[in-house]
Design an enzyme around this catalytic site. Sequence first.
Site, PDB file in Angstrom:
ATOM      1  N   ASP A 195      37.361  30.181  51.720  1.00 56.79           N
ATOM      2  CA  ASP A 195      37.322  29.080  50.769  1.00 56.79           C
ATOM      3  C   ASP A 195      38.659  28.362  50.667  1.00 56.79           C
ATOM      4  O   ASP A 195      39.661  28.812  51.234  1.00 56.79           O
ATOM      5  CB  ASP A 195      36.877  29.577  49.381  1.00 56.79           C
TER       6      ASP A 195
ATOM      7  N   ASP B 211      33.624  38.092  37.664  1.00 56.70           N
ATOM      8  CA  ASP B 211      32.297  37.581  37.270  1.00 56.70           C
ATOM      9  C   ASP B 211      31.254  37.782  38.375  1.00 56.70           C
ATOM     10  O   ASP B 211      30.162  37.254  38.310  1.00 56.70           O
ATOM     11  CB  ASP B 211      32.376  36.102  36.866  1.00 56.70           C
TER      12      ASP B 211
ATOM     13  N   HIS C 131      31.523  36.876  41.607  1.00 61.23           N
ATOM     14  CA  HIS C 131      31.475  35.925  42.726  1.00 61.23           C
ATOM     15  C   HIS C 131      31.983  36.559  44.023  1.00 61.23           C
ATOM     16  O   HIS C 131      32.825  37.453  44.003  1.00 61.23           O
ATOM     17  CB  HIS C 131      32.243  34.626  42.413  1.00 61.23           C
TER      18      HIS C 131
ATOM     19  N   GLU D   6      30.030  31.088  42.507  1.00 59.99           N
ATOM     20  CA  GLU D   6      30.013  31.514  41.115  1.00 59.99           C
ATOM     21  C   GLU D   6      28.581  31.861  40.704  1.00 59.99           C
ATOM     22  O   GLU D   6      27.619  31.509  41.400  1.00 59.99           O
ATOM     23  CB  GLU D   6      30.575  30.390  40.238  1.00 59.99           C
TER      24      GLU D   6
HETATM   25  C1  F6R Z   1      39.112  34.746  48.009  1.00 58.80           C
HETATM   26  C2  F6R Z   1      37.778  34.696  47.411  1.00 58.80           C
HETATM   27  C3  F6R Z   1      37.471  35.349  46.108  1.00 58.80           C
HETATM   28  C4  F6R Z   1      38.298  36.593  45.820  1.00 58.80           C
HETATM   29  C5  F6R Z   1      37.986  37.092  44.420  1.00 58.80           C
HETATM   30  C6  F6R Z   1      38.802  38.293  44.057  1.00 58.80           C
HETATM   31  O1  F6R Z   1      39.118  34.061  49.244  1.00 58.80           O
HETATM   32  O2  F6R Z   1      36.924  34.093  47.977  1.00 58.80           O
HETATM   33  O3  F6R Z   1      36.102  35.711  46.089  1.00 58.80           O
HETATM   34  O4  F6R Z   1      38.015  37.570  46.770  1.00 58.80           O
HETATM   35  O5  F6R Z   1      38.228  36.077  43.494  1.00 58.80           O
HETATM   36  O6  F6R Z   1      40.150  37.918  43.954  1.00 58.80           O
HETATM   37  P1  F6R Z   1      41.293  39.004  43.973  1.00 58.80           P
HETATM   38  O7  F6R Z   1      41.229  39.669  45.270  1.00 58.80           O
HETATM   39  O8  F6R Z   1      42.570  38.197  43.831  1.00 58.80           O
HETATM   40  O9  F6R Z   1      41.030  39.894  42.828  1.00 58.80           O
END
Ligand code: F6R
Length: 259
Positions: free
Chosen positions: A66, A135, A137, A142
């Site tokens: 992303d 959450d 995702h 989301e």
């Molecule tokens: C990152 C992504 C997100 C993260 C998620 C967890 O490219 O797509 O899904 O993997 O927000 O974030 P962290 O690892 O910082 O807790």
Amino acid sequence: MAEIVIVKDKAAAGALVADHIAELVRSNPETVLGLATGSTPLPVYEALRSRLEGVDLSRVRGFALDEYVGIDPAHPESYRSVITREVVEPLGLNPELIRTPDGTPEGIEHHGEEYDEAIRDAGGIDLQILGIGTDGHIGFNEPGSSFSSITRVKTLTEQTRRDNARFFDSIDDVPMHCITQGLGTILRARHIVLLAFGEGKAAAVAGAVEGPLSASLPGSAIQLHPHATIVVDEAAASQLTRSDYYRYAYDNKPEWQGI
Ligand code: F6R
């Protein structure tokens, strides 16, 4: 069922997944990796650095999950910059073979489709690394995201913006929109490896692994995948109801199966 591997800490998770990636690249130097950003995959990238002897990553192709919409690609927290800093440079990947979704607002309505096409043209993703948001995702899909979604623009939830504010000066600087691989895109990867660490991820992990299949918890989409590996520490595993069975299954797994 996804395979759940409960490890003692992040370093053990990083070593396990990095060993697997090194092996994959040894057998196919043109492996296509799906690259996650955020804090979670860092132990994997770190562990890979110490496994580069005899492993040439220069022909590996990579697709980030992303990107923020409208962020200057040179901003230190754009996912382009993060991937360059954390993955491309330390691991000696060829920057020309590594793509991030294009978050430029102009023409953004086409960027998702183009991205999925580029993934297809590369032969598809062999191994997709994932984290999970508090959450639920995955990527930036989301709650409410369609299981068949392709790469597209999404609006980040307040919770995700709060979670990611640590990378910026304040929550107001966290972009509102992102462009993310869709759940359908992620599910096309040949192997998914989802990592999660810490108590804060325990509810999301339990929902993704043991909860009902629901767009309200996008991570539950992994239950549809024929080859998904979930690597968690004790804290992230703490709300799983069948952890004894997962440990038992992993401990008794035939060695040839790998992860
Ligand atoms: C990152 C992504 C997100 C993260 C998620 C967890 O490219 O797509 O899904 O993997 O927000 O974030 P962290 O690892 O910082 O807790």
